[in-house]
Design a protein around this motif. Structure first.
Motif, PDB file in Angstrom:
ATOM      1  N   LEU A 154     -18.382 -23.773  -1.764  1.00  0.00           N
ATOM      2  CA  LEU A 154     -19.329 -24.326  -2.729  1.00  0.00           C
ATOM      3  C   LEU A 154     -19.689 -25.769  -2.399  1.00  0.00           C
ATOM      4  N   TRP A 155     -18.962 -26.367  -1.458  1.00  0.00           N
ATOM      5  CA  TRP A 155     -19.151 -27.773  -1.133  1.00  0.00           C
ATOM      6  C   TRP A 155     -20.012 -27.925   0.107  1.00  0.00           C
ATOM      7  N   GLY A 156     -20.787 -28.992   0.162  1.00  0.00           N
ATOM      8  CA  GLY A 156     -21.506 -29.336   1.369  1.00  0.00           C
ATOM      9  C   GLY A 156     -23.003 -29.410   1.182  1.00  0.00           C
ATOM     10  N   TYR A 157     -23.680 -29.653   2.298  1.00  0.00           N
ATOM     11  CA  TYR A 157     -25.134 -29.792   2.321  1.00  0.00           C
ATOM     12  C   TYR A 157     -25.785 -28.451   2.618  1.00  0.00           C
ATOM     13  N   ALA A 158     -26.906 -28.187   1.956  1.00  0.00           N
ATOM     14  CA  ALA A 158     -27.670 -26.972   2.237  1.00  0.00           C
ATOM     15  C   ALA A 158     -29.151 -27.277   2.105  1.00  0.00           C
ATOM     16  N   GLY A 159     -29.941 -26.754   3.012  1.00  0.00           N
ATOM     17  CA  GLY A 159     -31.386 -26.873   2.935  1.00  0.00           C
ATOM     18  C   GLY A 159     -31.996 -25.558   2.511  1.00  0.00           C
ATOM     19  N   ALA A 160     -32.581 -25.539   1.314  1.00  0.00           N
ATOM     20  CA  ALA A 160     -33.278 -24.359   0.777  1.00  0.00           C
ATOM     21  C   ALA A 160     -32.356 -23.152   0.596  1.00  0.00           C
ATOM     22  N   HIS A 161     -31.054 -23.366   0.565  1.00  0.00           N
ATOM     23  CA  HIS A 161     -30.088 -22.261   0.435  1.00  0.00           C
ATOM     24  C   HIS A 161     -30.339 -21.183   1.482  1.00  0.00           C
ATOM     25  N   SER A 162     -30.796 -21.610   2.659  1.00  0.00           N
ATOM     26  CA  SER A 162     -31.121 -20.648   3.710  1.00  0.00           C
ATOM     27  C   SER A 162     -29.887 -19.978   4.304  1.00  0.00           C
ATOM     28  N   ASP A 163     -28.707 -20.484   3.965  1.00  0.00           N
ATOM     29  CA  ASP A 163     -27.487 -19.828   4.418  1.00  0.00           C
ATOM     30  C   ASP A 163     -27.151 -18.607   3.569  1.00  0.00           C
ATOM     31  N   ARG A 164     -27.862 -18.446   2.434  1.00  0.00           N
ATOM     32  CA  ARG A 164     -27.546 -17.340   1.536  1.00  0.00           C
ATOM     33  C   ARG A 164     -28.726 -16.414   1.268  1.00  0.00           C
ATOM     34  N   PHE A 165     -29.949 -16.905   1.432  1.00  0.00           N
ATOM     35  CA  PHE A 165     -31.125 -16.105   1.098  1.00  0.00           C
ATOM     36  C   PHE A 165     -32.086 -16.054   2.278  1.00  0.00           C
ATOM     37  N   SER A 166     -32.975 -15.070   2.261  1.00  0.00           N
ATOM     38  CA  SER A 166     -33.951 -14.916   3.344  1.00  0.00           C
ATOM     39  C   SER A 166     -35.387 -14.889   2.847  1.00  0.00           C
ATOM     40  N   SER A 167     -35.600 -14.925   1.541  1.00  0.00           N
ATOM     41  CA  SER A 167     -36.952 -14.956   0.984  1.00  0.00           C
ATOM     42  C   SER A 167     -36.905 -15.645  -0.376  1.00  0.00           C
ATOM     43  N   LYS A 168     -38.079 -15.984  -0.907  1.00  0.00           N
ATOM     44  CA  LYS A 168     -38.175 -16.697  -2.185  1.00  0.00           C
ATOM     45  C   LYS A 168     -37.218 -17.892  -2.203  1.00  0.00           C
ATOM     46  N   LEU A 169     -37.317 -18.685  -1.151  1.00  0.00           N
ATOM     47  CA  LEU A 169     -36.406 -19.818  -1.001  1.00  0.00           C
ATOM     48  C   LEU A 169     -36.815 -20.972  -1.916  1.00  0.00           C
ATOM     49  N   PRO A 170     -35.860 -21.700  -2.456  1.00  0.00           N
ATOM     50  CA  PRO A 170     -36.178 -22.882  -3.259  1.00  0.00           C
ATOM     51  C   PRO A 170     -36.580 -24.042  -2.360  1.00  0.00           C
ATOM     52  N   ALA A 172     -44.659 -22.403  -4.893  1.00  0.00           N
ATOM     53  CA  ALA A 172     -43.220 -22.526  -4.658  1.00  0.00           C
ATOM     54  C   ALA A 172     -42.475 -22.917  -5.933  1.00  0.00           C
ATOM     55  N   LEU A 173     -41.145 -22.820  -5.857  1.00  0.00           N
ATOM     56  CA  LEU A 173     -40.267 -23.276  -6.930  1.00  0.00           C
ATOM     57  C   LEU A 173     -39.209 -24.191  -6.329  1.00  0.00           C
ATOM     58  N   GLY A 174     -38.896 -25.272  -7.048  1.00  0.00           N
ATOM     59  CA  GLY A 174     -37.832 -26.155  -6.584  1.00  0.00           C
ATOM     60  C   GLY A 174     -36.475 -25.492  -6.720  1.00  0.00           C
ATOM     61  N   THR A 175     -36.269 -24.835  -7.838  1.00  0.00           N
ATOM     62  CA  THR A 175     -35.057 -24.045  -8.081  1.00  0.00           C
ATOM     63  C   THR A 175     -35.481 -22.752  -8.746  1.00  0.00           C
ATOM     64  N   GLY A 176     -34.997 -21.646  -8.232  1.00  0.00           N
ATOM     65  CA  GLY A 176     -35.374 -20.352  -8.786  1.00  0.00           C
ATOM     66  C   GLY A 176     -34.689 -20.067 -10.107  1.00  0.00           C
ATOM     67  N   PRO A 177     -35.141 -19.046 -10.835  1.00  0.00           N
ATOM     68  CA  PRO A 177     -34.517 -18.655 -12.105  1.00  0.00           C
ATOM     69  C   PRO A 177     -33.040 -18.340 -11.906  1.00  0.00           C
ATOM     70  N   HIS A 178     -32.206 -18.840 -12.793  1.00  0.00           N
ATOM     71  CA  HIS A 178     -30.762 -18.607 -12.672  1.00  0.00           C
ATOM     72  C   HIS A 178     -30.075 -18.896 -14.004  1.00  0.00           C
ATOM     73  N   CYS A 179     -28.846 -18.433 -14.105  1.00  0.00           N
ATOM     74  CA  CYS A 179     -27.957 -18.788 -15.220  1.00  0.00           C
ATOM     75  C   CYS A 179     -26.834 -19.644 -14.667  1.00  0.00           C
ATOM     76  N   ASP A 180     -26.361 -20.592 -15.456  1.00  0.00           N
ATOM     77  CA  ASP A 180     -25.232 -21.410 -15.029  1.00  0.00           C
ATOM     78  C   ASP A 180     -23.933 -20.665 -15.351  1.00  0.00           C
TER      79      ASP A 180
END
Length: 292
Positions: free
Chosen positions: A131-147, A238-246
């Motif tokens: 959960l720690w560290g730097y990420a650009g567009a969460h591209s390490d976890r998603f492949s489309s609809k990137l924030p 685009a969206l800066g952050t996609g829909p989510h729940c905390d």
């Protein structure tokens, strides 16, 4: 969400930057902002792009009386929080005790980090499963609809080593980032103190012993996340952050004055107006489940 990190193309071939560690490509906001069109991976379907016209009625809770031990003021705050948490779980707090100069230092450090060359930021790259560290567009976890954003996340545990955050920054970025680590160490401590105070008011609002949740969360860990939203050529797509729940128990958010926070209430997205010097509080899923 992919079960394992995947590498994707985030910019036209002429601007590809290879990630030699992962074998893929990485999000480079400096290059992307020079292009006239955003890559298709950042385009969200029209049905998922909020078209906000309505502003959410988010109560503003003044915590000055609570911190001064004023019982009547504390009960009013608890009742206001109880009412809003029965509806959507969002409220803003003022006179919260977090020093304005410390908050400004935290924002300045955030700007300093995200202005670094990509090669420097990647020294703090989030590792798979972490959960720690730097990420650009969460591209390490998603492949489309990137924030359209960059993030830096790190943990804080008050009962852990004295300089956990400082050690994190110096270990991944070097001794020159000790001051940045110190700023965030202090900021995390201030946010933890505020969170425990809010937990006390939440206990009052629920009619349980006022120290119940404060004591329960005393040794809890927390995650600090810095979000940076680079200028976007086609923001309507685009969206800066996609829909989510905390999924956490409590989220404390410091908005800048640009705005952009939206909450899904009564079947639609409603905006949360930034209030200078206020903090946005959101009751997370874990706390809601524990009290359902």
């Amino acid at each position: 969400m992919a079960s394992s990190p995947t590498s994707i193309l985030l910019c036209p071939p002429i601007d590809i930057k290879k990630d030699t560690n992962a074998g893929g490509v990485v999000f480079d906001s400096f290059l992307l902002r020079k292009q006239t069109k955003i890559p298709s991976e950042f385009i969200w379907p029209p049905s998922e792009r909020p078209s906000t016209l309505k502003e959410l009625n988010v109560p503003v809770v003044d915590l000055e009386g609570f911190f001064q031990g004023d019982e009547a003021s504390t009960l009013r705050a608890a009742e206001l929080i109880r009412t809003t948490c029965s509806s959507h779980g969002f409220f803003q707090v003022t006179n919260h005790g977090v020093d304005a100069s410390l908050t400004q230092d935290a924002f300045d450090c955030m700007d300093e980090f995200f202005r670094l060359p990509l090669s420097c930021k990647l020294q703090a790259k989030r590792k798979p499963g972490s959960l720690w560290g730097y990420a650009g567009a969460h591209s390490d976890r998603f492949s489309s609809k990137l924030p359209w954003k960059e993030t830096l996340s790190f943990g804080y545990l008050e009962s852990g080593p004295e300089h956990t955050v400082v050690d994190y920054f110096t270990s991944i970025l070097g001794k020159d980032f000790e001051r940045m680590g110190l700023v965030y160490q202090k900021y995390c401590k201030a946010m933890k103190d505020l969170s425990l105070a809010i937990m006390e008011i939440l206990a009052i609002s629920l009619g349980v012993d006022r120290s119940f949740y404060r004591e329960f969360f005393e040794d809890s860990s927390s995650i600090m996340r810095c979000n940076y939203y680079p200028p976007c050529q086609e923001p309507e797509l685009a969206l800066g952050t996609g829909p989510h729940c905390d999924p956490t128990s409590l989220t404390v958010l410091k908005q800048d004055q640009v705005g952009g926070l939206e909450v899904f209430v009564d079947g639609g997205w409603q905006s949360v107006r930034p209030i200078r010097d206020a903090l946005v509080i959101n009751i997370g899923d874990t706390f809601m489940i524990a009290n359902s």
